[in-house]
Design a protein around this motif. Structure first.
Motif, mmCIF file in Angstrom:
data_model
loop_
_atom_site.group_PDB
_atom_site.id
_atom_site.type_symbol
_atom_site.label_atom_id
_atom_site.label_comp_id
_atom_site.label_asym_id
_atom_site.label_seq_id
_atom_site.Cartn_x
_atom_site.Cartn_y
_atom_site.Cartn_z
ATOM 1 N N ALA A 33 -16.692 61.088 34.313
ATOM 2 C CA ALA A 33 -17.810 61.266 33.385
ATOM 3 C C ALA A 33 -18.054 59.971 32.620
ATOM 4 N N ARG A 34 -19.304 59.636 32.405
ATOM 5 C CA ARG A 34 -19.653 58.443 31.643
ATOM 6 C C ARG A 34 -19.684 58.769 30.158
ATOM 7 N N GLU A 76 -22.434 60.921 28.322
ATOM 8 C CA GLU A 76 -22.914 61.985 29.203
ATOM 9 C C GLU A 76 -22.952 63.304 28.437
ATOM 10 N N VAL A 112 -24.162 69.041 33.936
ATOM 11 C CA VAL A 112 -24.431 67.718 33.374
ATOM 12 C C VAL A 112 -25.943 67.602 33.228
ATOM 13 N N ARG A 136 -27.216 61.775 31.866
ATOM 14 C CA ARG A 136 -26.159 60.797 32.173
ATOM 15 C C ARG A 136 -26.711 59.405 31.895
ATOM 16 N N THR A 152 -17.043 54.772 32.498
ATOM 17 C CA THR A 152 -16.503 56.119 32.597
ATOM 18 C C THR A 152 -15.293 56.300 31.680
#
Length: 223
Positions: free
Chosen positions: A109-110, A113, A174, A177, A183
């Motif tokens: 996951a960034r 996000e 999600v 993003r 990340t």
């Protein structure tokens, strides 16, 4: 077919004696809840409500809790991998996570996000979990902090953007993003064993938490 991302369990901790740290109690032993759990922004780390989940105890509020560490998520897939590696059962919540997820790569996951959990709750990915002495003592494996850090899959903290209730089985979607590629795993590597990566974290801009941004800016200034 890609697995549907869901909450495997929502886990809360109750105060128990902490022999691993100067704090007298810990809530690291989190256990799955049968019903819905209320989620809300806990406010600042100092003087706030601690955890973002109502009924969840945090013993060390100096280093844990607050808006940027309101909810801690860890993937069931990673727990399974550790269980096989360590040769022991690791139930949901054992790593101290509030959300045991299924079907989503938490570490990819960034930062920045945004997830929707269930019908209304929205959470924003903020920073990785940094392992502490309580975690080391709780797991009880020789060299655990070094081993866990080398794996660079620490799970993610999240901020509560839209409050509500969550429960096991809720879908995780999600919904936005960021364009950058910073990340959770990258931030963890940069802030632990690979400090040369720190300046690159600034590509995340305002999505970085204040402490990480300060470290990245200092590293860039130092050349």
């Amino acid at each position: 077919m890609q697995q549907r991302a869901v909450v495997g369990s929502v886990n809360l901790g109750q105060p128990e004696p902490n022999p691993y740290k100067e704090t007298r109690a810990t809530g690291i032993a989190k256990r799955p809840q049968d019903g819905p759990v209320e989620v809300r922004a806990p406010g600042p780390k100092k003087g706030g409500l601690g955890s973002g989940l109502v009924g969840d105890f945090l013993g060390d509020t100096k280093h844990h809790g607050g808006d940027d560490q309101a909810v801690y998520s860890f993937a069931r897939e990673d727990l399974d991998r550790w269980a096989e590696r360590l040769g022991r059962e690791l139930p949901n919540g054992f790593f101290g996570e509030n959300l045991t997820t299924e079907g989503i790569d938490v570490n990819a996951a960034r930062v920045g996000e945004r997830w929707r959990v269930g019908d209304t709750v929205e959470l924003v990915v903020t920073c990785p979990r940094i392992p502490c002495s309580t975690f080391r003592g709780w797991v009880g494996e020789r060299g655990w902090l070094r081993t866990f850090t080398a794996d660079a899959r620490p799970g993610a903290y999240l901020r509560v953007a839209v409050p509500g209730t969550i429960r096991a089985g809720d879908p995780i979607a999600v919904i936005s993003r960021p364009d950058h590629d910073v990340t959770i795993s990258t931030v963890f590597r940069a802030t632990t064993r690979e400090r040369e990566l720190l300046p690159g974290l600034l590509a995340a801009g305002d999505d970085l938490d204040a402490e990480t941004r300060e470290a990245a800016e200092a590293a860039r200034a130092a050349g």
